[in-house]
Design an enzyme around this catalytic site. Structure first.
Site, mmCIF file in Angstrom:
data_model
loop_
_atom_site.group_PDB
_atom_site.id
_atom_site.type_symbol
_atom_site.label_atom_id
_atom_site.label_comp_id
_atom_site.label_asym_id
_atom_site.label_seq_id
_atom_site.Cartn_x
_atom_site.Cartn_y
_atom_site.Cartn_z
ATOM 1 N N SER A 112 6.558 -8.935 4.288
ATOM 2 C CA SER A 112 7.799 -8.590 4.367
ATOM 3 C C SER A 112 8.939 -9.391 3.738
ATOM 4 C CB SER A 112 8.115 -8.115 5.909
ATOM 5 O OG SER A 112 9.773 -7.706 5.842
ATOM 6 N N TYR A 171 7.713 -11.118 14.630
ATOM 7 C CA TYR A 171 7.363 -10.539 13.190
ATOM 8 C C TYR A 171 7.669 -11.469 12.241
ATOM 9 C CZ TYR A 171 7.709 -6.526 9.966
ATOM 10 O OH TYR A 171 7.631 -5.750 8.886
HETATM 11 P P1 NAD Z 1 5.100 3.058 10.095
HETATM 12 O O1 NAD Z 1 5.499 2.797 11.542
HETATM 13 O O2 NAD Z 1 5.255 4.403 9.351
HETATM 14 O O3 NAD Z 1 3.677 2.522 9.887
HETATM 15 C C1 NAD Z 1 2.873 1.629 10.506
HETATM 16 C C2 NAD Z 1 1.409 2.043 10.548
HETATM 17 O O4 NAD Z 1 0.671 0.911 11.307
HETATM 18 C C3 NAD Z 1 0.911 3.365 11.403
HETATM 19 O O5 NAD Z 1 0.203 4.127 10.740
HETATM 20 C C4 NAD Z 1 0.451 2.766 12.701
HETATM 21 O O6 NAD Z 1 -0.285 3.623 13.168
HETATM 22 C C5 NAD Z 1 -0.263 1.646 12.214
HETATM 23 N N1 NAD Z 1 -0.561 0.652 13.092
HETATM 24 C C6 NAD Z 1 0.336 -0.301 13.844
HETATM 25 N N2 NAD Z 1 -0.063 -0.987 14.945
HETATM 26 C C7 NAD Z 1 -1.478 -0.829 14.664
HETATM 27 C C8 NAD Z 1 -3.043 -1.311 15.156
HETATM 28 N N3 NAD Z 1 -2.667 -2.127 16.210
HETATM 29 N N4 NAD Z 1 -3.963 -0.882 14.644
HETATM 30 C C9 NAD Z 1 -3.986 0.172 13.725
HETATM 31 N N5 NAD Z 1 -3.076 0.403 13.050
HETATM 32 C C10 NAD Z 1 -1.744 0.250 13.634
HETATM 33 O O7 NAD Z 1 6.017 1.778 9.262
HETATM 34 P P2 NAD Z 1 5.818 1.217 7.780
HETATM 35 O O8 NAD Z 1 7.198 0.761 7.401
HETATM 36 O O9 NAD Z 1 4.915 2.300 6.883
HETATM 37 O O10 NAD Z 1 4.863 -0.007 7.988
HETATM 38 C C11 NAD Z 1 3.890 -0.462 7.188
HETATM 39 C C12 NAD Z 1 3.751 -1.805 6.827
HETATM 40 O O11 NAD Z 1 5.079 -2.365 6.015
HETATM 41 C C13 NAD Z 1 3.900 -2.905 7.995
HETATM 42 O O12 NAD Z 1 3.227 -4.028 8.085
HETATM 43 C C14 NAD Z 1 5.396 -3.180 8.140
HETATM 44 O O13 NAD Z 1 5.355 -4.363 8.930
HETATM 45 C C15 NAD Z 1 5.492 -3.426 6.553
HETATM 46 N N6 NAD Z 1 7.070 -3.263 6.323
HETATM 47 C C16 NAD Z 1 7.813 -2.275 6.631
HETATM 48 C C17 NAD Z 1 9.191 -2.347 6.158
HETATM 49 C C18 NAD Z 1 10.300 -1.019 6.463
HETATM 50 O O14 NAD Z 1 11.281 -1.217 6.268
HETATM 51 N N7 NAD Z 1 9.549 -0.044 6.868
HETATM 52 C C19 NAD Z 1 9.744 -3.367 5.353
HETATM 53 C C20 NAD Z 1 8.961 -4.380 5.157
HETATM 54 C C21 NAD Z 1 7.658 -4.572 5.440
#
Ligand code: NAD
Length: 261
Positions: free
Chosen positions: A150, A164
Site C-alpha cells: 500500500s 497496517y
Molecule cells: P476487500 O476488503 O474488498 O478485499 C480483501 C480481500 O481479502 C477479501 O477477499 C477478503 O475476504 C480477503 N481476506 C481478508 N482477510 C483474509 C484472511 N485472513 N484470509 C483470507 N482472505 C482474507 O479490499 P481490497 O481493497 O480489495 O483489498 C485488497 C488488498 O489491497 C489488501 O491487501 C489491501 O490492504 C490492499 N489495499 C487496498 C487499498 C484500498 O484503498 N482499497 C489501498 C491500498 C492497498
C-alpha cells in the site's frame, strides 16, 4: 509475409493463485486474469463468494477453481499451491492480495492481539505464500510473485494505522529479498502499492460523501481507483510484459504520493 499472432492473451495457459479474490481488487484480478487466458486458483475466506465467482467464470468458458481458507495459516498457503499443481499441473504466478485493515487507533491504545492479527494476515501470510509458491515456480522454470502492499506505510502515514502500515512496509522489504534470492531461478518478485481504491475495505463511500471527498482529494487525479485499474497493474506484473521488472515497489496510486495540494 509476417506470421499472424493467433493468441494475444497475456496469461494464456499460465496458472495463477489470487488471494483475496472474493471481493474488491482480488475479484477484479480474478475476472481479468481468467479473461486473459489464465487458469486461476482463487483464495479467500468466504467459500460461498468464491464458489459463485468460479461458477460464473466457468460458465463463460474460462478456467477457475477455488479453495477457501485463511491466508494467515501456513497449511492453507501450502494447500493452495497443491491445489494449483493437482488441477493445472504447476504454478506460474501468484497475486498475494488478501489483506486486512485490522482495528485502527493510536499505538498506546492498540491491543497486542490486533497488532499480531494484522501482521499475521498481511505480512506473515506473505512469508507462508513465498515459502510454498517459490519451490513450485522454480520447478516450472520460473515465475512471478506479487504482493499487495500500500501507499500507506511507504509514501504516506495516517494516524491510527500503525499495524497496517508496518505490515505493508514489511512486504516491500520481503519483496526485495525474494527478488535477489530467486532472480537466478527466473522468479520475479514485486510489490504492488495501490492508492485509495473503491472496495469494501475503503468503507461505505456511497453513504459517506465527506469521506469520499477526502479520499478523492488526496490523489493528484482527484479520484479514487476502480478495482480494475489496480488489477490491470497486477496483470502487467504477472505477465511477460514485465519480464525485466523485479524487486520493485510499483505505486499505482493516482499520484497521491506526489500530491501536496
Ligand atoms: P476487500 O476488503 O474488498 O478485499 C480483501 C480481500 O481479502 C477479501 O477477499 C477478503 O475476504 C480477503 N481476506 C481478508 N482477510 C483474509 C484472511 N485472513 N484470509 C483470507 N482472505 C482474507 O479490499 P481490497 O481493497 O480489495 O483489498 C485488497 C488488498 O489491497 C489488501 O491487501 C489491501 O490492504 C490492499 N489495499 C487496498 C487499498 C484500498 O484503498 N482499497 C489501498 C491500498 C492497498
Amino acid at each position: 509475409m509476417s506470421k499472424t499472432k493467433l493468441d494475444t492473451k497475456q496469461l494464456q495457459g499460465k496458472t495463477v493463485i489470487i488471494t483475496g479474490a472474493s471481493s474488491g481488487i482480488g475479484e477484479a484480478a480474478a475476472r481479468l486474469f481468467a479473461a486473459e487466458g489464465a487458469n486461476v486458483v482463487l483464495g479467500a475466506r468466504r467459500h460461498s463468494k468464491l464458489e459463485q465467482l468460479v461458477s460464473e467464470l466457468c460458465d463463460q468458458g474460462l478456467q477457475a477453481v477455488f479453495l477457501a481458507g485463511d491466508v494467515g495459516n501456513e497449511d492453507y498457503a501450502q494447500a493452495l499451491v497443491a491445489h494449483a499443481i493437482n488441477v493445472y499441473g504447476g504454478l506460474d504466478a501468484s497475486f498475494n492480495n488478501a489483506g486486512t485493515m485490522g482495528e485502527t487507533g493510536p499505538i498506546p491504545e492498540m491491543s497486542s492481539e490486533n497488532w499480531h492479527t494484522t501482521l499475521n494476515v498481511n505480512l506473515t501470510s506473505a512469508f507462508y505464500a513465498a515459502k510454498h509458491q517459490i519451490p513450485a515456480m522454480k520447478s516450472g522454470g520460473g515465475g512471478s510473485i506479487i504482493f499487495t502492499s500500500s501507499f500507506v506505510g511507504y509514501t504516506a502515514a495516517f494516524p491510527g494505522m500503525g499495524a497496517y502500515a508496518a505490515s505493508k512496509a514489511g512486504l516491500v522489504g520481503l519483496t526485495q529479498v525474494l527478488a535477489t534470492e530467486h532472480g537466478a531461478d527466473g522468479i520475479r518478485a514485486n510489490a504492488l502499492l495501490p492508492g485509495g481504491t473503491k472496495t469494501p475495505m475503503a468503507g461505505d463511500l456511497e453513504n459517506n460523501p465527506e469521506q469520499l471527498a477526502f479520499y478523492n482529494s488526496i490523489h493528484a487525479l482527484k479520484r479514487m481507483a476502480e478495482p480494475i485499474e489496480i488489477a490491470q497493474a497486477a496483470l502487467f506484473l504477472a505477465s511477460d510484459q514485465s519480464s525485466f521488472v523485479t524487486g520493485t515497489a510499483l505505486l499505482v496510486d493516482g499520484g497521491n504520493s506526489i500530491n501536496k495540494v
